[in-house]
Scaffold this motif. Sequence first.
Motif, PDB file in Angstrom:
ATOM      1  N   SER A 225     -18.135 -39.479  10.132  1.00 28.56           N
ATOM      2  CA  SER A 225     -19.124 -40.467   9.714  1.00 28.56           C
ATOM      3  C   SER A 225     -18.703 -41.101   8.397  1.00 28.56           C
ATOM      4  O   SER A 225     -17.927 -40.547   7.638  1.00 28.56           O
ATOM      5  CB  SER A 225     -20.490 -39.803   9.569  1.00 28.56           C
ATOM      6  OG  SER A 225     -20.423 -38.783   8.602  1.00 28.56           O
ATOM      7  N   THR A 226     -19.209 -42.266   8.158  1.00 31.08           N
ATOM      8  CA  THR A 226     -18.870 -42.952   6.917  1.00 31.08           C
ATOM      9  C   THR A 226     -20.035 -42.880   5.942  1.00 31.08           C
ATOM     10  O   THR A 226     -21.197 -42.742   6.319  1.00 31.08           O
ATOM     11  CB  THR A 226     -18.531 -44.430   7.185  1.00 31.08           C
ATOM     12  OG1 THR A 226     -19.654 -45.051   7.807  1.00 31.08           O
ATOM     13  CG2 THR A 226     -17.320 -44.557   8.075  1.00 31.08           C
ATOM     14  N   GLU A 227     -19.683 -43.001   4.695  1.00 34.28           N
ATOM     15  CA  GLU A 227     -20.666 -42.986   3.624  1.00 34.28           C
ATOM     16  C   GLU A 227     -21.666 -44.113   3.833  1.00 34.28           C
ATOM     17  O   GLU A 227     -21.301 -45.228   4.175  1.00 34.28           O
ATOM     18  CB  GLU A 227     -19.905 -43.173   2.298  1.00 34.28           C
ATOM     19  CG  GLU A 227     -20.741 -43.118   1.075  1.00 34.28           C
ATOM     20  CD  GLU A 227     -19.896 -43.285  -0.177  1.00 34.28           C
ATOM     21  OE1 GLU A 227     -19.295 -42.300  -0.619  1.00 34.28           O
ATOM     22  OE2 GLU A 227     -19.832 -44.424  -0.684  1.00 34.28           O
ATOM     23  N   ARG A 228     -22.947 -43.808   3.651  1.00 29.37           N
ATOM     24  CA  ARG A 228     -24.002 -44.809   3.829  1.00 29.37           C
ATOM     25  C   ARG A 228     -24.216 -45.656   2.587  1.00 29.37           C
ATOM     26  O   ARG A 228     -24.641 -46.809   2.673  1.00 29.37           O
ATOM     27  CB  ARG A 228     -25.310 -44.121   4.191  1.00 29.37           C
ATOM     28  CG  ARG A 228     -25.265 -43.522   5.565  1.00 29.37           C
ATOM     29  CD  ARG A 228     -26.556 -42.850   5.902  1.00 29.37           C
ATOM     30  NE  ARG A 228     -26.549 -42.484   7.308  1.00 29.37           N
ATOM     31  CZ  ARG A 228     -27.428 -41.688   7.858  1.00 29.37           C
ATOM     32  NH1 ARG A 228     -28.420 -41.178   7.139  1.00 29.37           N
ATOM     33  NH2 ARG A 228     -27.344 -41.398   9.135  1.00 29.37           N
TER      34      ARG A 228
ATOM     35  N   ARG B 181     -24.298 -39.225   3.425  1.00 29.55           N
ATOM     36  CA  ARG B 181     -22.982 -38.916   4.009  1.00 29.55           C
ATOM     37  C   ARG B 181     -21.840 -39.037   3.006  1.00 29.55           C
ATOM     38  O   ARG B 181     -20.784 -39.625   3.301  1.00 29.55           O
ATOM     39  CB  ARG B 181     -22.723 -39.790   5.237  1.00 29.55           C
ATOM     40  CG  ARG B 181     -23.692 -39.527   6.371  1.00 29.55           C
ATOM     41  CD  ARG B 181     -23.355 -40.333   7.593  1.00 29.55           C
ATOM     42  NE  ARG B 181     -24.305 -40.010   8.672  1.00 29.55           N
ATOM     43  CZ  ARG B 181     -24.558 -40.804   9.666  1.00 29.55           C
ATOM     44  NH1 ARG B 181     -23.958 -41.976   9.771  1.00 29.55           N
ATOM     45  NH2 ARG B 181     -25.416 -40.429  10.600  1.00 29.55           N
TER      46      ARG B 181
ATOM     47  N   GLN C 263     -18.630 -37.972   1.135  1.00 24.95           N
ATOM     48  CA  GLN C 263     -17.458 -37.337   1.729  1.00 24.95           C
ATOM     49  C   GLN C 263     -16.776 -36.390   0.754  1.00 24.95           C
ATOM     50  O   GLN C 263     -16.604 -36.733  -0.417  1.00 24.95           O
ATOM     51  CB  GLN C 263     -16.446 -38.395   2.183  1.00 24.95           C
ATOM     52  CG  GLN C 263     -16.997 -39.366   3.221  1.00 24.95           C
ATOM     53  CD  GLN C 263     -17.333 -38.673   4.521  1.00 24.95           C
ATOM     54  OE1 GLN C 263     -16.476 -38.040   5.130  1.00 24.95           O
ATOM     55  NE2 GLN C 263     -18.576 -38.780   4.949  1.00 24.95           N
TER      56      GLN C 263
ATOM     57  N   LYS D 151     -13.847 -37.218  -2.117  1.00 24.78           N
ATOM     58  CA  LYS D 151     -14.050 -38.575  -2.637  1.00 24.78           C
ATOM     59  C   LYS D 151     -14.886 -38.478  -3.908  1.00 24.78           C
ATOM     60  O   LYS D 151     -16.090 -38.578  -3.888  1.00 24.78           O
ATOM     61  CB  LYS D 151     -14.838 -39.380  -1.600  1.00 24.78           C
ATOM     62  CG  LYS D 151     -14.171 -40.644  -1.172  1.00 24.78           C
ATOM     63  CD  LYS D 151     -15.063 -41.394  -0.251  1.00 24.78           C
ATOM     64  CE  LYS D 151     -15.312 -42.769  -0.797  1.00 24.78           C
ATOM     65  NZ  LYS D 151     -16.194 -43.544   0.016  1.00 24.78           N
TER      66      LYS D 151
END
Length: 151
Positions: free
Chosen positions: A2-5, A145, A147, A150
């Motif tokens: 999933s990607t960061e929101r 979300r 990561q 990061k």
Amino acid sequence: MSTERMPNPAMLIPGAMEALMDVNKAIAATGLDGKLLALTHLRASQINGCGPCVAGGAGQARRNGASAEQVDTVAAWRETPWFNDSERAALALTEAVTRLADNADPVPDQVWDMAAKHFDHKELAALLLNIAITNTFNRINAPTRQQAGKW
């Protein structure tokens, strides 16, 4: 994956991250064992599915003297020989406090009494604040979300 929101919310509100880090500094200043703080941080973060905090907690635990076996098996601490009685008491308290809504008696006397047997009030305060601030970070990172890796 999933990607960061959105960016980390604590970074978007001026002073918020600094305030959270000040709580961490206050906890560390109590002198409670850094390995214990890291293991409880790691366990709460595993329960909450917070990737950045799991990664950070594992590294912090290693830097503070946790064995590879402890880091690798903290999620199964009850079934392994690598944790002493005070670590077990702290991990049981961590799980109970992290899962408050899962039980009618969120922190049963048995869990509290075992922790109180191993830690005085100041140490319990540091442990509870560590669990609380970990859950705060988890509840910021997981829904957005964030990561691992990061920073």
